[in-house]
Scaffold this active site. Structure first.
Site, PDB file in Angstrom:
ATOM      1  N   TYR A   1      -8.676  15.300  -6.655  1.00  0.00           N
ATOM      2  CA  TYR A   1      -7.842  14.649  -7.685  1.00  0.00           C
ATOM      3  C   TYR A   1      -7.000  15.691  -8.416  1.00  0.00           C
ATOM      4  O   TYR A   1      -5.781  15.522  -8.595  1.00  0.00           O
ATOM      5  CB  TYR A   1      -8.752  13.906  -8.657  1.00  0.00           C
ATOM      6  CG  TYR A   1      -8.029  13.105  -9.719  1.00  0.00           C
ATOM      7  CD1 TYR A   1      -7.466  11.867  -9.436  1.00  0.00           C
ATOM      8  CD2 TYR A   1      -7.940  13.581 -11.030  1.00  0.00           C
ATOM      9  CE1 TYR A   1      -6.822  11.123 -10.431  1.00  0.00           C
ATOM     10  CE2 TYR A   1      -7.307  12.845 -12.017  1.00  0.00           C
ATOM     11  CZ  TYR A   1      -6.745  11.615 -11.718  1.00  0.00           C
ATOM     12  OH  TYR A   1      -6.114  10.888 -12.703  1.00  0.00           O
TER      13      TYR A   1
ATOM     14  N   ASP B   1       0.865  -1.181   0.000  1.00  0.00           N
ATOM     15  CA  ASP B   1       0.000   0.000   0.000  1.00  0.00           C
ATOM     16  C   ASP B   1       0.902   1.232   0.000  1.00  0.00           C
ATOM     17  O   ASP B   1       1.665   1.440   0.944  1.00  0.00           O
ATOM     18  CB  ASP B   1      -0.881  -0.042   1.263  1.00  0.00           C
ATOM     19  CG  ASP B   1      -1.827   1.140   1.352  1.00  0.00           C
ATOM     20  OD1 ASP B   1      -1.613   2.147   0.642  1.00  0.00           O
ATOM     21  OD2 ASP B   1      -2.773   1.062   2.150  1.00  0.00           O
TER      22      ASP B   1
ATOM     23  N   LYS C   1      -2.840  15.962  -8.458  1.00  0.00           N
ATOM     24  CA  LYS C   1      -2.023  15.860  -9.668  1.00  0.00           C
ATOM     25  C   LYS C   1      -1.206  17.144  -9.886  1.00  0.00           C
ATOM     26  O   LYS C   1      -0.092  17.087 -10.435  1.00  0.00           O
ATOM     27  CB  LYS C   1      -2.914  15.554 -10.881  1.00  0.00           C
ATOM     28  CG  LYS C   1      -3.611  14.186 -10.796  1.00  0.00           C
ATOM     29  CD  LYS C   1      -2.624  13.029 -10.690  1.00  0.00           C
ATOM     30  CE  LYS C   1      -3.300  11.666 -10.813  1.00  0.00           C
ATOM     31  NZ  LYS C   1      -2.350  10.548 -10.679  1.00  0.00           N
TER      32      LYS C   1
ATOM     33  N   ASN D   1       2.477   5.141 -10.438  1.00  0.00           N
ATOM     34  CA  ASN D   1       1.288   5.080 -11.278  1.00  0.00           C
ATOM     35  C   ASN D   1       0.008   4.839 -10.474  1.00  0.00           C
ATOM     36  O   ASN D   1      -1.079   5.136 -10.961  1.00  0.00           O
ATOM     37  CB  ASN D   1       1.510   3.961 -12.324  1.00  0.00           C
ATOM     38  CG  ASN D   1       0.254   3.575 -13.043  1.00  0.00           C
ATOM     39  OD1 ASN D   1      -0.239   4.338 -13.875  1.00  0.00           O
ATOM     40  ND2 ASN D   1      -0.298   2.403 -12.728  1.00  0.00           N
TER      41      ASN D   1
HETATM   42  N1  LIG Z   1      -7.623   6.460 -16.788  1.00  0.00           N
HETATM   43  C1  LIG Z   1      -7.518   7.747 -17.007  1.00  0.00           C
HETATM   44  O1  LIG Z   1      -8.340   8.367 -17.711  1.00  0.00           O
HETATM   45  C2  LIG Z   1      -6.377   8.522 -16.418  1.00  0.00           C
HETATM   46  C3  LIG Z   1      -6.127   9.810 -16.907  1.00  0.00           C
HETATM   47  C4  LIG Z   1      -5.066  10.544 -16.369  1.00  0.00           C
HETATM   48  C5  LIG Z   1      -4.288   9.992 -15.378  1.00  0.00           C
HETATM   49  N2  LIG Z   1      -4.563   8.732 -14.918  1.00  0.00           N
HETATM   50  C6  LIG Z   1      -3.693   8.208 -13.855  1.00  0.00           C
HETATM   51  O2  LIG Z   1      -3.136   6.986 -14.287  1.00  0.00           O
HETATM   52  C7  LIG Z   1      -2.780   6.199 -13.150  1.00  0.00           C
HETATM   53  C8  LIG Z   1      -3.281   4.784 -13.344  1.00  0.00           C
HETATM   54  O3  LIG Z   1      -4.701   4.801 -13.393  1.00  0.00           O
HETATM   55  P1  LIG Z   1      -5.573   3.726 -14.184  1.00  0.00           P
HETATM   56  O4  LIG Z   1      -6.398   4.487 -15.138  1.00  0.00           O
HETATM   57  O5  LIG Z   1      -4.724   2.608 -14.652  1.00  0.00           O
HETATM   58  O6  LIG Z   1      -6.543   3.265 -12.990  1.00  0.00           O
HETATM   59  P2  LIG Z   1      -6.795   1.831 -12.370  1.00  0.00           P
HETATM   60  O7  LIG Z   1      -7.873   2.022 -11.359  1.00  0.00           O
HETATM   61  O8  LIG Z   1      -7.009   0.829 -13.454  1.00  0.00           O
HETATM   62  O9  LIG Z   1      -5.411   1.497 -11.650  1.00  0.00           O
HETATM   63  C9  LIG Z   1      -4.981   2.124 -10.469  1.00  0.00           C
HETATM   64  C10 LIG Z   1      -4.271   1.075  -9.626  1.00  0.00           C
HETATM   65  O10 LIG Z   1      -3.753   1.704  -8.459  1.00  0.00           O
HETATM   66  C11 LIG Z   1      -3.899   0.793  -7.402  1.00  0.00           C
HETATM   67  N3  LIG Z   1      -3.877   1.466  -6.111  1.00  0.00           N
HETATM   68  C12 LIG Z   1      -4.797   2.349  -5.638  1.00  0.00           C
HETATM   69  N4  LIG Z   1      -4.472   2.714  -4.394  1.00  0.00           N
HETATM   70  C13 LIG Z   1      -3.315   2.086  -4.086  1.00  0.00           C
HETATM   71  C14 LIG Z   1      -2.491   2.063  -2.933  1.00  0.00           C
HETATM   72  N5  LIG Z   1      -2.799   2.766  -1.821  1.00  0.00           N
HETATM   73  N6  LIG Z   1      -1.359   1.311  -2.957  1.00  0.00           N
HETATM   74  C15 LIG Z   1      -1.045   0.562  -4.056  1.00  0.00           C
HETATM   75  N7  LIG Z   1      -1.810   0.542  -5.166  1.00  0.00           N
HETATM   76  C16 LIG Z   1      -2.929   1.285  -5.183  1.00  0.00           C
HETATM   77  C17 LIG Z   1      -5.256   0.119  -7.652  1.00  0.00           C
HETATM   78  O11 LIG Z   1      -5.410  -1.113  -6.935  1.00  0.00           O
HETATM   79  C18 LIG Z   1      -5.229  -0.046  -9.163  1.00  0.00           C
HETATM   80  O12 LIG Z   1      -4.724  -1.304  -9.544  1.00  0.00           O
HETATM   81  C19 LIG Z   1      -3.400   6.923 -11.939  1.00  0.00           C
HETATM   82  O13 LIG Z   1      -2.399   7.665 -11.279  1.00  0.00           O
HETATM   83  C20 LIG Z   1      -4.414   7.849 -12.575  1.00  0.00           C
HETATM   84  O14 LIG Z   1      -4.672   8.984 -11.781  1.00  0.00           O
HETATM   85  C21 LIG Z   1      -5.581   7.986 -15.412  1.00  0.00           C
END
Ligand SMILES: NC(=O)c1ccc[n+]([C@@H]2O[C@H](COP(=O)([O-])OP(=O)(O)OC[C@H]3O[C@@H](n4cnc5c(N)ncnc54)[C@H](O)[C@@H]3O)[C@@H](O)[C@H]2O)c1
Length: 256
Positions: free
Chosen positions: A154, A63, A158, A90
């Site tokens: 959020y 975590d 960021k 990530n």
């Molecule tokens: N999907 C989008 O549109 C988008 C756009 C811009 C930025 N992002 C960023 O991309 C990154 C990845 O997001 P995603 O879209 O793959 O989402 P996702 O929900 O598929 O993956 C996020 C992962 O982070 C893990 N996680 C959350 N809290 C955690 C913790 N405390 N410790 C360890 N792991 C933890 C979750 O279990 C999950 O597997 C994030 O930082 C998100 O903010 C996503």
């Protein structure tokens, strides 16, 4: 010597998520050994990516908001492979709220995962980078860091990531560490499923494609390719930057 014993090591947090798996797949192709860190599903994600050389991938349940968990996870990677060349921050969450109904717990949880987590990950990699003579950090931000466009907690997390990265770039440069942010726009991953039903998400995606000068959406592999570039030797003199992978939508007016 077996190439797998000399390959660089990348540690990807949120490694079981949509973007995490895509990033890991591209880095594997680039010859990295990969540690996928996630609070759940890390072992299964590692298994799903495993190539014929299973020694290349490690699943680590941890975590990022818990400093002891972070310390133990990095120690596990270091004791397995002896190094961490690249850290990809990530892991992220985006709990929905308005300013009016904001609860302190939601605010804190968002900052804990999206901002404190990356800072703790960097902190505990520093001893390795000092020993190795350098390292790389890429943190996944979002286009909303600049103009908002998501919920406040959020967006703030960021934007904070950009500030933290610039500070890390200055402090860690003398150790040979580069630190950058990759800021995507809306990408089809489980993160966005929480925003509404499938119809809502699809309509939102269409609006993004419409405001993109390129007329298309960003895919997880686009984000992964930018991360891979910033971790490569070709990017050795790029640090303190925020690279938008947003098909030009970072220039668009508010999308809703
Ligand atoms: N999907 C989008 O549109 C988008 C756009 C811009 C930025 N992002 C960023 O991309 C990154 C990845 O997001 P995603 O879209 O793959 O989402 P996702 O929900 O598929 O993956 C996020 C992962 O982070 C893990 N996680 C959350 N809290 C955690 C913790 N405390 N410790 C360890 N792991 C933890 C979750 O279990 C999950 O597997 C994030 O930082 C998100 O903010 C996503």
């Amino acid at each position: 010597m077996n190439a797998s014993l000399t390959a660089p090591v990348a540690l990807v947090t949120g490694g079981a998520g949509g973007m995490g798996v895509a990033i890991a797949a591209v880095l594997l192709d680039d010859g990295f050994r990969i540690a996928l860190l996630d609070r759940r599903g890390a072992a299964a994600a590692a298994h799903s990516l495993a190539t014929s050389d299973a020694a290349q991938i490690l699943g680590v349940e941890a975590d990022v908001t818990d400093e002891e968990s972070v310390r133990t996870a990095i120690e596990q990677v270091a004791s397995t492979w002896g190094r961490v060349d690249a850290l990809v921050n990530n892991a992220g969450i985006e709990p929905q709220h308005t300013m009016e109904n904001l609860e302190r717990g939601t605010w804190q949880a968002t900052l804990d995962v999206n901002l404190t987590g990356p800072a703790l990950m960097i902190k505990h990699c520093i001893p390795l980078w000092r020993r190795q003579g350098g390292g790389r950090v890429v943190s996944i931000g979002s286009r909303v860091w600049l103009g908002g466009g998501s919920v406040a907690a959020y967006s703030a997390s960021k934007a904070g990531l950009v500030g933290m990265t610039r500070a890390a770039c200055r402090e860690l440069g003398p150790l040979g560490v580069t630190a950058n942010v990759v800021a995507p726009s809306f990408v089809r991953t489980p993160l966005n499923a929480e925003k509404g039903d499938a119809e809502f998400v699809e309509a939102y995606l269409r609006r993004f494609a419409e405001v993109s000068p390129l007329g298309r959406l960003v895919e997880p592999v686009d984000v992964a390719n930018a991360v891979a570039f910033l971790l490569s030797d070709r990017a050795r003199n790029i640090t303190g930057e925020t690279v938008h992978v947003a098909a030009g939508t970072q220039l668009a007016p508010f999308v809703q």
